[in-house]
Design a protein around this motif. Sequence first.
Motif, PDB file in Angstrom:
ATOM      1  N   GLU A   1     -14.953 -45.432 -27.742  1.00 29.14           N
ATOM      2  CA  GLU A   1     -16.135 -45.915 -27.031  1.00 29.14           C
ATOM      3  C   GLU A   1     -17.372 -45.843 -27.923  1.00 29.14           C
ATOM      4  O   GLU A   1     -17.461 -45.000 -28.826  1.00 29.14           O
ATOM      5  N   ILE A   2     -18.328 -46.702 -27.669  1.00 31.12           N
ATOM      6  CA  ILE A   2     -19.645 -46.629 -28.313  1.00 31.12           C
ATOM      7  C   ILE A   2     -20.457 -45.598 -27.537  1.00 31.12           C
ATOM      8  O   ILE A   2     -20.713 -45.783 -26.341  1.00 31.12           O
ATOM      9  N   ILE A   3     -20.843 -44.510 -28.206  1.00 29.94           N
ATOM     10  CA  ILE A   3     -21.460 -43.384 -27.506  1.00 29.94           C
ATOM     11  C   ILE A   3     -22.901 -43.186 -27.972  1.00 29.94           C
ATOM     12  O   ILE A   3     -23.185 -43.186 -29.171  1.00 29.94           O
ATOM     13  N   TYR A   4     -23.786 -42.982 -26.996  1.00 30.84           N
ATOM     14  CA  TYR A   4     -25.176 -42.615 -27.263  1.00 30.84           C
ATOM     15  C   TYR A   4     -25.416 -41.205 -26.721  1.00 30.84           C
ATOM     16  O   TYR A   4     -24.783 -40.781 -25.748  1.00 30.84           O
ATOM     17  N   GLY A   5     -26.340 -40.487 -27.366  1.00 30.55           N
ATOM     18  CA  GLY A   5     -26.572 -39.123 -26.923  1.00 30.55           C
ATOM     19  C   GLY A   5     -27.843 -38.533 -27.480  1.00 30.55           C
ATOM     20  O   GLY A   5     -28.623 -39.208 -28.166  1.00 30.55           O
ATOM     21  N   PRO A   6     -28.080 -37.236 -27.212  1.00 32.34           N
ATOM     22  CA  PRO A   6     -29.281 -36.559 -27.705  1.00 32.34           C
ATOM     23  C   PRO A   6     -29.206 -36.331 -29.211  1.00 32.34           C
ATOM     24  O   PRO A   6     -28.122 -36.369 -29.800  1.00 32.34           O
ATOM     25  N   PRO A   7     -30.339 -36.092 -29.870  1.00 30.24           N
ATOM     26  CA  PRO A   7     -30.373 -35.935 -31.327  1.00 30.24           C
ATOM     27  C   PRO A   7     -29.553 -34.749 -31.828  1.00 30.24           C
ATOM     28  O   PRO A   7     -29.308 -33.785 -31.089  1.00 30.24           O
ATOM     29  N   GLU A   8     -29.167 -34.826 -33.096  1.00 30.44           N
ATOM     30  CA  GLU A   8     -28.320 -33.801 -33.684  1.00 30.44           C
ATOM     31  C   GLU A   8     -28.975 -32.427 -33.732  1.00 30.44           C
ATOM     32  O   GLU A   8     -28.286 -31.418 -33.744  1.00 30.44           O
ATOM     33  N   ASN A   9     -30.306 -32.376 -33.774  1.00 34.86           N
ATOM     34  CA  ASN A   9     -30.979 -31.079 -33.917  1.00 34.86           C
ATOM     35  C   ASN A   9     -31.219 -30.401 -32.568  1.00 34.86           C
ATOM     36  O   ASN A   9     -31.994 -29.449 -32.486  1.00 34.86           O
ATOM     37  N   THR A  10     -30.548 -30.861 -31.510  1.00 34.35           N
ATOM     38  CA  THR A  10     -30.742 -30.266 -30.194  1.00 34.35           C
ATOM     39  C   THR A  10     -29.548 -29.388 -29.820  1.00 34.35           C
ATOM     40  O   THR A  10     -28.422 -29.587 -30.273  1.00 34.35           O
ATOM     41  N   ARG A  11     -29.810 -28.431 -28.950  1.00 33.87           N
ATOM     42  CA  ARG A  11     -28.764 -27.541 -28.459  1.00 33.87           C
ATOM     43  C   ARG A  11     -27.708 -28.322 -27.682  1.00 33.87           C
ATOM     44  O   ARG A  11     -26.516 -28.047 -27.780  1.00 33.87           O
ATOM     45  N   LEU A  12     -28.152 -29.332 -26.915  1.00 31.91           N
ATOM     46  CA  LEU A  12     -27.219 -30.119 -26.121  1.00 31.91           C
ATOM     47  C   LEU A  12     -26.237 -30.874 -27.013  1.00 31.91           C
ATOM     48  O   LEU A  12     -25.034 -30.942 -26.721  1.00 31.91           O
ATOM     49  N   HIS A  13     -26.735 -31.450 -28.113  1.00 32.64           N
ATOM     50  CA  HIS A  13     -25.842 -32.140 -29.050  1.00 32.64           C
ATOM     51  C   HIS A  13     -24.781 -31.177 -29.582  1.00 32.64           C
ATOM     52  O   HIS A  13     -23.590 -31.531 -29.670  1.00 32.64           O
ATOM     53  N   GLN A  14     -25.190 -29.971 -29.916  1.00 34.07           N
ATOM     54  CA  GLN A  14     -24.249 -28.989 -30.456  1.00 34.07           C
ATOM     55  C   GLN A  14     -23.171 -28.643 -29.432  1.00 34.07           C
ATOM     56  O   GLN A  14     -21.992 -28.507 -29.773  1.00 34.07           O
ATOM     57  N   GLN A  15     -23.557 -28.492 -28.153  1.00 37.64           N
ATOM     58  CA  GLN A  15     -22.586 -28.202 -27.101  1.00 37.64           C
ATOM     59  C   GLN A  15     -21.560 -29.330 -26.967  1.00 37.64           C
ATOM     60  O   GLN A  15     -20.353 -29.079 -26.860  1.00 37.64           O
ATOM     61  N   ILE A  16     -22.066 -30.559 -26.972  1.00 38.16           N
ATOM     62  CA  ILE A  16     -21.171 -31.709 -26.797  1.00 38.16           C
ATOM     63  C   ILE A  16     -20.239 -31.842 -28.004  1.00 38.16           C
ATOM     64  O   ILE A  16     -19.026 -32.061 -27.856  1.00 38.16           O
ATOM     65  N   ALA A  17     -20.792 -31.707 -29.208  1.00 40.65           N
ATOM     66  CA  ALA A  17     -19.977 -31.834 -30.415  1.00 40.65           C
ATOM     67  C   ALA A  17     -18.873 -30.776 -30.442  1.00 40.65           C
ATOM     68  O   ALA A  17     -17.735 -31.059 -30.848  1.00 40.65           O
ATOM     69  N   GLN A  18     -19.190 -29.575 -29.998  1.00 42.90           N
ATOM     70  CA  GLN A  18     -18.187 -28.511 -29.962  1.00 42.90           C
ATOM     71  C   GLN A  18     -17.079 -28.840 -28.964  1.00 42.90           C
ATOM     72  O   GLN A  18     -15.897 -28.576 -29.218  1.00 42.90           O
ATOM     73  N   ALA A  19     -17.446 -29.426 -27.824  1.00 41.00           N
ATOM     74  CA  ALA A  19     -16.439 -29.811 -26.832  1.00 41.00           C
ATOM     75  C   ALA A  19     -15.484 -30.852 -27.401  1.00 41.00           C
ATOM     76  O   ALA A  19     -14.265 -30.789 -27.174  1.00 41.00           O
ATOM     77  N   PHE A  20     -16.007 -31.814 -28.150  1.00 42.60           N
ATOM     78  CA  PHE A  20     -15.156 -32.828 -28.777  1.00 42.60           C
ATOM     79  C   PHE A  20     -14.234 -32.186 -29.809  1.00 42.60           C
ATOM     80  O   PHE A  20     -13.040 -32.530 -29.892  1.00 42.60           O
ATOM     81  N   GLU A  21     -14.782 -31.280 -30.585  1.00 48.82           N
ATOM     82  CA  GLU A  21     -13.973 -30.610 -31.611  1.00 48.82           C
ATOM     83  C   GLU A  21     -12.833 -29.825 -30.973  1.00 48.82           C
ATOM     84  O   GLU A  21     -11.686 -29.859 -31.451  1.00 48.82           O
TER      85      GLU A  21
END
Length: 300
Positions: free
Chosen positions: A184-204
């Motif tokens: 999917e084409i995904i949009y989200g919050p910037p990389e320097n945010t806590r929310l981005h880190q949470q989401i990236a960890q979930a994907f990992e």
Amino acid sequence: MEAFRLVFQTGSMTTAAQMMGITQPAVSRLIRDLEATLELALFIRSGSGISATTDAITFFTEVERSFVGLQQLEHAALAIRQKREGLLHVAATGAFGVLCLPRALAAVREARPGLRVRLTVTRSSEILDMVATRRCHLGITAIPPQTAGIDHENLPAVPIVCLLPPGHPLVARRELRPRDLVGEIIYGPPENTRLHQQIAQAFEQDGVGYDLAGECTLGNSICAFVALGAGVAILDALAARGAVEPPIILRPFVPHLRWEPKLLFPAGSPRSQPLAMLIREIRARLADLAASSPEGIVWR
């Protein structure tokens, strides 16, 4: 003096120049002029950088004392001015600044017509600084305060959700996991945010990559991309309520991540009646938004 202070603290004329918004040669010239005026050698210049002299260390102590005194005077003047003006100043991140605070502040203003309100929508680091230095009465952000001089209260946690355009095949799912969004084409919050880190960890943890097609600092901008059919998004449910027309579809995101906003106060500061009223209005507004959330999305 400001140039000297920043060069001493950072050990770099280039960094000091960036912080002052001027060029590196301009900072070098300021330091040379100061050394000539004081008749002191403040820094030793070498190929690997600069280092402070013993005289500079002694001089910095006096300079820092003067800067602290000036800051205290500025904060005292601000406190006096705000008290005289009957001002209620709130600093918050984007979702609160758009969806929650305007209505809450308007309700307080209706009850107290003589009150002036000020809303500053900015990044979390600036909010922490404004609260710690008493430049606002209330800050709202999800970043836990690590700075001395800040008291805080938790607000209800907001779930992280997937945003889908109407008619998307994934709308048929009751909830979505990272593996469901592969391709999917995904949009989200910037990389320097806590929310981005949470989401990236979930994907990992789900064994798939988190590749953003685009990132936005404002949640309503992310909603706009989805509403246009440009892709899907992952966002907190509060920011997702800023969707533009046509409507977007929300689905719970698994694992059940939470965005945890906090009320921040200058440590030890008294809470005025307007501030207490505003806090009640904020909590009521969040309760209203939670009650009207789509089925399956639970705020705690």
